[in-house]
Design a protein around this motif. Structure first.
Motif, PDB file in Angstrom:
ATOM      1  N   GLU A   1     -25.407 -21.142 -36.506  1.00 10.80           N
ATOM      2  CA  GLU A   1     -24.001 -20.930 -36.139  1.00 10.80           C
ATOM      3  C   GLU A   1     -23.352 -22.291 -35.924  1.00 10.80           C
ATOM      4  OE1 GLU A   1     -22.410 -18.067 -36.044  1.00 10.80           O
ATOM      5  OE2 GLU A   1     -24.129 -16.727 -36.177  1.00 10.80           O
ATOM      6  N   SER A   2     -22.053 -22.357 -36.075  1.00 11.21           N
ATOM      7  CA  SER A   2     -21.350 -23.633 -35.880  1.00 11.21           C
ATOM      8  C   SER A   2     -20.877 -23.764 -34.428  1.00 11.21           C
ATOM      9  CB  SER A   2     -20.180 -23.752 -36.849  1.00 11.21           C
ATOM     10  OG  SER A   2     -19.301 -22.663 -36.673  1.00 11.21           O
ATOM     11  N   ILE A   3     -21.851 -23.867 -33.528  1.00 11.09           N
ATOM     12  CA  ILE A   3     -21.574 -24.034 -32.104  1.00 11.09           C
ATOM     13  C   ILE A   3     -22.264 -25.312 -31.645  1.00 11.09           C
ATOM     14  CG2 ILE A   3     -21.793 -23.066 -29.790  1.00 11.09           C
ATOM     15  CD1 ILE A   3     -22.094 -20.317 -31.082  1.00 11.09           C
TER      16      ILE A   3
ATOM     17  N   THR B   1     -27.003 -32.599 -25.373  1.00 10.46           N
ATOM     18  CA  THR B   1     -26.241 -31.866 -26.374  1.00 10.46           C
ATOM     19  C   THR B   1     -27.011 -30.604 -26.738  1.00 10.46           C
ATOM     20  OG1 THR B   1     -27.289 -33.000 -28.251  1.00 10.46           O
ATOM     21  CG2 THR B   1     -25.271 -33.988 -27.352  1.00 10.46           C
ATOM     22  N   ALA B   2     -26.279 -29.599 -27.195  1.00  9.43           N
ATOM     23  CA  ALA B   2     -26.898 -28.351 -27.646  1.00  9.43           C
ATOM     24  C   ALA B   2     -26.210 -27.906 -28.925  1.00  9.43           C
ATOM     25  CB  ALA B   2     -26.774 -27.271 -26.577  1.00  9.43           C
ATOM     26  N   LYS B   3     -27.021 -27.601 -29.942  1.00  3.79           N
ATOM     27  CA  LYS B   3     -26.496 -27.139 -31.225  1.00  3.79           C
ATOM     28  C   LYS B   3     -27.162 -25.813 -31.570  1.00  3.79           C
ATOM     29  CE  LYS B   3     -25.925 -28.247 -36.015  1.00  3.79           C
ATOM     30  NZ  LYS B   3     -26.311 -29.047 -37.148  1.00  3.79           N
ATOM     31  N   ALA B   4     -26.345 -24.823 -31.889  1.00  5.93           N
ATOM     32  CA  ALA B   4     -26.861 -23.506 -32.236  1.00  5.93           C
ATOM     33  C   ALA B   4     -27.484 -23.545 -33.625  1.00  5.93           C
ATOM     34  CB  ALA B   4     -25.748 -22.465 -32.193  1.00  5.93           C
TER      35      ALA B   4
ATOM     36  N   PHE C   1     -30.631 -19.291 -30.871  1.00  7.18           N
ATOM     37  CA  PHE C   1     -31.400 -20.443 -30.426  1.00  7.18           C
ATOM     38  C   PHE C   1     -30.532 -21.696 -30.446  1.00  7.18           C
ATOM     39  CE2 PHE C   1     -34.558 -17.441 -31.637  1.00  7.18           C
ATOM     40  CZ  PHE C   1     -35.677 -17.721 -30.871  1.00  7.18           C
ATOM     41  N   PHE C   2     -30.671 -22.515 -29.409  1.00  7.39           N
ATOM     42  CA  PHE C   2     -29.979 -23.796 -29.305  1.00  7.39           C
ATOM     43  C   PHE C   2     -31.004 -24.917 -29.250  1.00  7.39           C
ATOM     44  CE2 PHE C   2     -26.598 -21.048 -28.010  1.00  7.39           C
ATOM     45  CZ  PHE C   2     -25.441 -21.704 -28.366  1.00  7.39           C
ATOM     46  N   LEU C   3     -30.814 -25.937 -30.087  1.00 10.51           N
ATOM     47  CA  LEU C   3     -31.635 -27.133 -30.025  1.00 10.51           C
ATOM     48  C   LEU C   3     -30.983 -28.077 -29.026  1.00 10.51           C
ATOM     49  CD1 LEU C   3     -33.941 -28.932 -30.960  1.00 10.51           C
ATOM     50  CD2 LEU C   3     -32.461 -29.722 -32.813  1.00 10.51           C
TER      51      LEU C   3
ATOM     52  N   GLU D   1     -20.266 -20.443 -22.210  1.00 12.03           N
ATOM     53  CA  GLU D   1     -18.832 -20.446 -22.502  1.00 12.03           C
ATOM     54  C   GLU D   1     -18.568 -20.593 -24.000  1.00 12.03           C
ATOM     55  OE1 GLU D   1     -17.046 -23.457 -20.059  1.00 12.03           O
ATOM     56  OE2 GLU D   1     -17.362 -22.314 -18.223  1.00 12.03           O
ATOM     57  N   ALA D   2     -19.339 -21.434 -24.675  1.00 12.73           N
ATOM     58  CA  ALA D   2     -19.162 -21.625 -26.118  1.00 12.73           C
ATOM     59  C   ALA D   2     -19.491 -20.345 -26.882  1.00 12.73           C
ATOM     60  CB  ALA D   2     -20.042 -22.774 -26.608  1.00 12.73           C
ATOM     61  N   VAL D   3     -20.533 -19.647 -26.471  1.00 12.15           N
ATOM     62  CA  VAL D   3     -20.908 -18.389 -27.124  1.00 12.15           C
ATOM     63  C   VAL D   3     -19.826 -17.338 -26.894  1.00 12.15           C
ATOM     64  CG1 VAL D   3     -22.578 -16.476 -27.068  1.00 12.15           C
ATOM     65  CG2 VAL D   3     -23.381 -18.846 -27.120  1.00 12.15           C
ATOM     66  N   GLU D   4     -19.297 -17.274 -25.665  1.00 10.27           N
ATOM     67  CA  GLU D   4     -18.219 -16.321 -25.362  1.00 10.27           C
ATOM     68  C   GLU D   4     -17.007 -16.558 -26.267  1.00 10.27           C
ATOM     69  OE1 GLU D   4     -17.943 -13.753 -23.180  1.00 10.27           O
ATOM     70  OE2 GLU D   4     -19.985 -13.977 -22.425  1.00 10.27           O
ATOM     71  N   CYS D   5     -16.674 -17.822 -26.514  1.00  6.78           N
ATOM     72  CA  CYS D   5     -15.516 -18.156 -27.353  1.00  6.78           C
ATOM     73  C   CYS D   5     -15.779 -17.919 -28.835  1.00  6.78           C
ATOM     74  CB  CYS D   5     -15.123 -19.621 -27.152  1.00  6.78           C
ATOM     75  SG  CYS D   5     -14.439 -19.971 -25.536  1.00  6.78           S
TER      76      CYS D   5
END
Length: 66
Positions: free
Chosen positions: A23-25, A17-20, A5-7, A41-45
């Motif tokens: 997780e530290s994304i 902005t999106a914060k997981a 989930f992303f806020l 892209e952030a999740v892939e990395c």
């Protein structure tokens, strides 16, 4: 099946902005459509192929003023 989930919030200087959660994304973009791309892209990395979540949720907090 792992979910993440992303806020999503509107940034004060414009864009979003999106914060997981859990997780530290963190990522940001000018539009919601661009934010979706940045989140993917952030999740892939962030994750190895075997650990990557299969479902991503974008949760937007909206205020209702009475």
């Amino acid at each position: 099946m792992k979910e993440l989930f992303f806020l999503v919030e509107e940034a004060l200087e414009g864009g979003y902005t999106a914060k997981a959660m859990g997780e530290s994304i963190f990522t940001e973009a000018e539009t919601i459509d661009d934010l979706k791309i940045e989140i993917r892209e952030a999740v892939e990395c962030h994750f190895d192929t075997n650990d990557k979540p299969q479902i991503l949720h974008m949760v937007r907090e909206e205020l209702i003023i009475l």
